[in-house]
Design an enzyme around this catalytic site. Structure first.
Site, PDB file in Angstrom:
ATOM      1  N   ASP A 557      58.288  48.424  20.483  1.00  0.00           N
ATOM      2  CA  ASP A 557      59.125  48.833  19.350  1.00  0.00           C
ATOM      3  C   ASP A 557      58.825  50.213  18.782  1.00  0.00           C
ATOM      4  O   ASP A 557      59.189  50.491  17.632  1.00  0.00           O
ATOM      5  CB  ASP A 557      58.991  47.822  18.195  1.00  0.00           C
ATOM      6  CG  ASP A 557      59.419  46.418  18.584  1.00  0.00           C
ATOM      7  OD1 ASP A 557      59.980  46.246  19.672  1.00  0.00           O
ATOM      8  OD2 ASP A 557      59.195  45.495  17.777  1.00  0.00           O
ATOM      9  N   GLU A 634      66.315  44.054  21.197  1.00  0.00           N
ATOM     10  CA  GLU A 634      66.870  43.121  20.232  1.00  0.00           C
ATOM     11  C   GLU A 634      67.759  43.799  19.201  1.00  0.00           C
ATOM     12  O   GLU A 634      68.736  43.199  18.753  1.00  0.00           O
ATOM     13  CB  GLU A 634      65.735  42.388  19.516  1.00  0.00           C
ATOM     14  CG  GLU A 634      66.190  41.322  18.537  1.00  0.00           C
ATOM     15  CD  GLU A 634      65.021  40.600  17.881  1.00  0.00           C
ATOM     16  OE1 GLU A 634      65.147  39.409  17.612  1.00  0.00           O
ATOM     17  OE2 GLU A 634      63.978  41.251  17.643  1.00  0.00           O
ATOM     18  N   GLU A 638      68.946  49.783  15.467  1.00  0.00           N
ATOM     19  CA  GLU A 638      67.730  50.561  15.243  1.00  0.00           C
ATOM     20  C   GLU A 638      67.446  51.474  16.425  1.00  0.00           C
ATOM     21  O   GLU A 638      66.852  52.548  16.266  1.00  0.00           O
ATOM     22  CB  GLU A 638      66.549  49.628  14.969  1.00  0.00           C
ATOM     23  CG  GLU A 638      66.613  48.973  13.603  1.00  0.00           C
ATOM     24  CD  GLU A 638      65.469  48.010  13.341  1.00  0.00           C
ATOM     25  OE1 GLU A 638      64.759  48.186  12.329  1.00  0.00           O
ATOM     26  OE2 GLU A 638      65.295  47.070  14.143  1.00  0.00           O
TER      27      GLU A 638
END
Length: 808
Positions: A557, A634, A638
Site C-alpha cells: 500500500d 482494493e 486511492e
C-alpha cells in the site's frame, strides 16, 4: 526508463554461435504422429481458494480515534498568504521518464539491512529489486505459487500433479472453467489453480532442484532451475508480461515436457524458419498447443518422443530454446506463431511523450533468440483501445482469455504504443467536472455567498482541532489521511472563499504537523531498507507484526499511504513556496515519490515504479507476501489519487516531467479502471454476470472478489473505490458509472441507513451527479460530524459540492 542489457549475455541462446556442432539428429527417429492413451482421469479442474489471503491488515481505512470537537474557532492570522505560480517552468523532455534524483534519502532517515523478508533465491541483482510485481511468488515463501504473465500463468511444479515434474508448469484458463459464487450477482469469480497444461522440465531435475531468479525488473524476470543449489542452471525462463510463448532456454539438459492434463497426440510438423522445428500437441481436454525447438550446437530436427500420456522426452544434452503456446485459432494462429517462433521477449523498457493534452507511451521489448523476426505479444483490452495505428495494424487472429482482464489479443510487433489524447491538464486543486467525455471541463471556483459563509464557518471550527493529535500516529496511512484533510481545508479557505488570514493561521499548524514527519519524529519513524531498497515504517522491526500499518514495512500500500503526504505537501508548497526550499522538505517528499513511483532505472536507491504497473494500467497494493491468487488492488480511487498527487507535486515544484507523468498515468488509470474495476452496464471486458456488482471489490491477478479486507457492507465495498473525493474523481469515475452505482446500492433512502464516515463519503460522491443534494446534506444545520472519517472535512465537502454546482 533505460533498459539494462548487461544480464542478457548468459541468458540469450544465440542462433549464430561459436558452440561447436556436436550432434546431428537423424530424421529417421522423428516420428510424424505419436499418440498416447491415458489410464487415469486427467486433472482439469484444479483448486480454488475463496478465502482472502493473509498479508493485509483487516482494519478499516478509518482511524477509529475519536476527534474531539474544538471549543470555538481558530483565530485568523494577521498576515495573508501569497501562493506561488503553478505554471510549468520548462517544456517536458522528449521522454518524460527521467530521474527525480539519484542521491540517498535525507540524513534523518536511518538505514537498516535486516529486513524481515530475505531475498530468497535472488542472484546477481545489481539494481533495486521490485517488490510488488507479478513474479514475486518465485522469491517468497515456498516459491511454488503462480505468476501471471497474461494470458498464461506459470509456477514451479515442485513434484506436484500427475506429471510429478520439477519444471515450470504452464496454465491457461478458459472462461468456461471459472468458479463462481452462488447468488445473483455472484460475489466472486475465481480461476482454478494447479492445472498443469504443459510443463517445461528436464530429466536431470528432481527433488533437489533449486529455483533462483535474476534480473528482477518492472516488466520481467528470469527464473532459473538447477539440479541442485550448487549447480549452474539447466533451464532459464525469461518471464515477460504479455509474452506470446513460454520459453525455456536449455543449457545441456535433457528436455522433459510434461502435462497434468495428459497428452493425446504429438505430431512433428517440420522446419518453419530454417532453424526452428515445430510440433503440434493435442491434450486430453482437446486443446491445441504448439511446441517449437530451436537447437544450437546441433543439426537436424531434435527428436521428441511421447513416452506416455504425461511425458514427452527430448534429446540428451540439448542446447537451445523450447517454446510452447496455446493455439485457439487453427491455421491462421499457427501462421502467426510460426512467424515468431525462435524469438522471445527478454525484458521491456518504457518511454513516454507528452505535449499539452496529448500523450503516448511505448513498451518496447528486448529480443532474444532469432533477431530478424518480429515478436508475438499479447495486449490487454485497455491497451488495444488506445493503440496507435501501427500497433493496431499488427493484430493477429489469436485471442486468449486472461484471468481477470478480459480477452487478450496477440500482436506481431516488437513494441506497443498507446495514445492518450485527453490528459487531465486542466485539473488542479479546485473542484472540477467534465463538460463531456474526456478531460475538458470546468473548474469550480465561483461560490454563492451562502456557500462561502458555510465554508468559512466549518473551516474556522475544523482548523481549531488538534492537528498533531490527528496526524502524529503510529500509522503512515492514517497520518497521511489526516494531513491531507487539513491541507484541503487550508487550500479551500485560501483559494475558494478568499479567507487568506484564516488560511494563513491554519497553514502554520499544518506545517508544524508535517514537520514531524520530515524530521522523522513520528511514533514509528521511517527507515530506509537497504535490502529491498525503499522507505518503510519501522513498526514491524519493533513489534514483529507483519500486518502493522496495513503491511507498510512489507511494502504493502505504499502508493495509498504516501500519496496523501505528497498531495498535502503540494498544497503546502503552493500556499508557501518558501517551504519548498527550506531544509529537507522537498527531498523528503521526493523520497516518497521515488519510493512508490520512481520514473527511472537510473536511481540506485529505489526500483522503477514500485506500485504502478504500466502493463496493467493500475497499481498493485500487495508487497512481500506470497499469495495463491497473486497481487491485488482494493482501492482504485486511492490508486488514482496517488497519481493525482504526483501530478500536483510536479506542478508546484516546477518539474514539468513529473507533472506530465502524473497526467499520463491518470489518463491510463482512467482507461484501465473503467475497463476492469468500475463496471458500467455496457462493460464487455469483465464477465456479464458480474457487472451488476458495479465494482470489482478486490481485483487479484487470479480472481475478482466483491468484498473488502475489512468487511462486506455495500458502503465498504463501493466506498473504498470512492475515497478520497478530490478534483480527479470526476475524471476517473464517469457520471454514467456513478449514476448506475447509486441506483443499484444507495438510492431510495439506502444511503441514509449508512452509519459513520461512510455516509459522508457516499454523499460527497453523490456530488459527481447531484451536487445540490450533496451540498444540502453537508450544509444542514444539524449535520453530524460523525459522518466524517479521519481523512475528510466538512469544509472540503461543502466546497466540493458547491464548486460542482450544488449551492445557489
Amino acid at each position: 526508463m533505460k533498459a539494462h542489457p548487461a544480464f542478457l549475455e548468459a541468458r540469450i541462446v544465440p542462433i549464430s554461435t561459436s558452440l561447436a556442432v556436436t550432434t546431428s539428429y537423424s530424421s529417421a527417429v522423428v516420428s510424424s504422429v505419436q499418440s498416447a492413451a491415458s489410464t487415469i482421469t486427467p486433472s482439469v479442474t484444479g483448486s480454488v481458494n475463496t478465502a482472502l489471503p493473509s498479508g493485509h491488515d483487516t482494519e478499516s481505512p478509518f482511524n477509529t480515534t475519536s476527534i474531539s470537537e474544538p471549543a470555538g474557532s481558530l483565530t485568523a492570522a494577521t498576515t495573508t498568504l501569497n501562493p506561488g505560480s503553478t505554471a510549468p517552468t520548462a517544456a517536458t523532455s522528449e521522454n518524460v521518464f527521467v530521474a527525480i534524483a539519484s542521491n540517498s534519502p535525507p540524513a534523518q532517515i536511518s538505514s537498516r539491512s535486516d529486513h524481515p523478508v530475505a531475498q530468497l533465491g535472488i542472484v546477481n541483482q545489481t539494481t533495486p529489486a521490485e517488490t510488488n510485481k507479478f513474479y514475486a511468488n518465485f522469491f517468497l515463501g515456498g516459491q511454488s505459487n503462480s505468476a501471471w504473465t497474461h494470458p498464461y500463468s506459470v509456477s514451479w511444479s515442485k513434484g506436484s500433479g500427475n506429471a510429478k515434474s520439477w519444471g515450470l508448469a504452464i496454465s491457461h484458463i478458459e472462461r468456461s472453467q471459472l468458479a463462481w459464487a452462488a447468488g445473483t450477482p455472484p460475489e466472486y469469480f475465481i480461476n482454478p489453480i494447479g492445472i498443469q497444461s504443459m510443463i517445461l522440465s528436464a530429466v536431470e531435475l528432481g527433488s533437489s532442484t533449486a529455483l533462483t531468479t535474476d534480473s528482477l525488473e518492472a516488466f520481467s524476470a528470469n527464473v532459473n532451475l538447477a539440479s541442485s543449489s550448487t549447480e549452474a542452471p539447466l533451464i532459464s525462463f525469461p518471464l515477460v508480461q504479455g509474452m506470446g510463448f513460454v520459453t525455456g532456454l536449455y543449457n545441456g539438459a535433457t528436455p522433459n515436457i510434461g502435462s497434468g492434463i495428459f497428452f493425446r497426440t504429438l505430431t512433428y510438423v517440420g522446419q518453419v524458419n530454417g532453424v526452428t522445428y515445430k510440433y503440434r500437441i493435442v491434450l486430453e481436454d482437446s486443446t491445441n498447443w504448439l511446441l517449437y525447438a530451436t537447437p544450437t550446437g546441433s543439426l537436424g530436427a531434435p527428436p521428441f518422443i511421447l513416452h506416455n500420456s504425461t511425458m514427452i522426452q527430448g534429446p540428451a544434452a540439448f542446447h537451445g530454446t523450447i517454446q510452447v503456446a496455446k493455439n485457439p485459432a487453427n491455421t491462421s494462429g499457427e501462421a502467426s506463431y510460426d512467424a515468431s517462433a525462435g524469438s522471445y521477449a527478454v525484458n521491456a523498457s518504457i518511454t513516454g511523450t507528452v505535449d499539452g493534452t496529448s500523450g503516448s507511451y511505448t513498451l518496447a521489448w528486448m529480443k532474444g533468440g532469432i533477431q530478424n523476426q518480429t515478436l508475438l505479444m499479447f495486449g490487454l483490452p485497455h491497451h488495444i483501445a488506445s493503440f496507435d495505428k501501427t500497433t493496431s495494424g499488427a493484430l493477429t487472429t489469436i485471442q486468449l482469455a486472461t484471468t481477470t482482464k478480459g480477452m487478450a489479443q496477440a500482436f506481431a510487433c516488437d513494441k506497443f504504443t498507446m495514445v492518450e489524447s485527453n490528459l487531465p491538464t486542466e485539473i488542479g486543486f479546485a473542484p472540477w467536472s467534465p463538460s463531456g467525455n474526456g478531460a475538458t471541463g470546468s473548474v469550480g471556483k465561483t461560490l454563492s455567498n451562502a456557500a462561502i459563509a458555510a465554508i468559512n464557518s466549518a473551516g474556522a471550527s475544523e482548523l481549531n482541532q488538534n492537528i498533531i493529535a490527528q496526524t502524529s500516529l503510529n500509522s503512515m496511512y492514517y497520518s497521511g489521511k489526516g494531513l491531507a484533510k487539513f491541507a484541503g481545508i487550508v487550500y479551500t479557505l485560501q483559494d475558494l472563499v478568499s479567507n487568506s488570514a484564516l488560511a494563513a493561521a491554519g497553514l502554520e499548524k499544518l506545517k508544524d504537523a508535517f514537520n514531524v514527519f520530515v524530521n522523522n519524529t513520528q511514533p514509528l519513524p521511517l527507515v530506509y531498507d537497504t535490502v529491498w531498497k525503499g522507505a518503510v515504517s519501522s513498526g514491524t522491526y519493533l513489534a514483529g507484526d507483519s500486518g502493522l500499518d496495513f503491511g507498510n514495512t512489507y511494502y504493502n500500500d505504499h502508493h495509498f499511504h504516501y500519496g496523501y503526504f505528497v498531495w498535502a505537501a503540494a498544497v503546502i508548497g503552493y500556499l508557501d513556496p518558501t517551504w519548498l526550499t527550506s531544509g529537507t522538505n522537498k527531498a523528503w517528499v521526493d523520497m516518497l515519490v521515488r519510493d512508490y513511483a520512481n520514473p527511472s532505472t537510473e536511481d540506485p536507491y529505489f526500483p522503477f515504479s514500485r506500485s504502478f504497473d504500466w502493463y496493467h494500467g493500475h497499481s498493485w497494493a500487495k508487497g512481500l507476501f506470497e499469495s495463491g491468487d497473486g497481487k491485488d488492488e482494493e482501492s482504485s480511487s486511492e490508486d488514482a489519487f496517488s497519481s493525482y498527487a504526483i501530478k500536483m507535486w510536479g506542478r508546484v515544484t516546477g518539474d514539468p516531467n513529473m507533472e506530465a507523468r502524473g497526467n499520463l498515468q491518470l489518463a491510463v488509470q482512467a482507461r484501465s479502471l473503467q475497463s476492469y474495476f468500475l463496471l458500467e452496464d455496457g462493460n464487455t471486458v469483465q464477465p456479464a454476470q458480474f457487472i451488476p456488482n458495479k465494482v470489482t471489490g478486490i481485483l487479484f491477478e487470479n480472481k475478482v472478489d466483491h468484498t473488502t479486507y475489512f468487511g462486506t457492507n455495500p458502503e465498504y465495498i463501493q466506498g473504498i473505490h470512492m475515497i478520497p473525493l478530490n478534483p480527479s474523481s470526476a475524471y476517473t469515475r464517469t457520471a454514467t458509472f456513478v449514476k448506475e452505482e447509486w441506483a443499484t446500492f444507495f438510492a431510495n433512502g439506502k444511503a441514509d441507513t449508512v452509519q459513520g464516515g461512510w455516509k459522508g463519503i457516499l454523499y460527497a460522491n453523490l456530488a459527481l451527479i447531484d451536487p445540490v443534494t450533496s451540498y444540502n446534506f453537508f450544509a444542514n444545520t444539524s449535520f453530524d460530524s460523525g459522518y466524517l472519517d479521519g481523512g475528510a472535512s466538512r469544509t472540503w465537502y461543502l466546497a466540493y459540492a458547491a464548486g460542482l454546482g450544488g449551492a445557489v
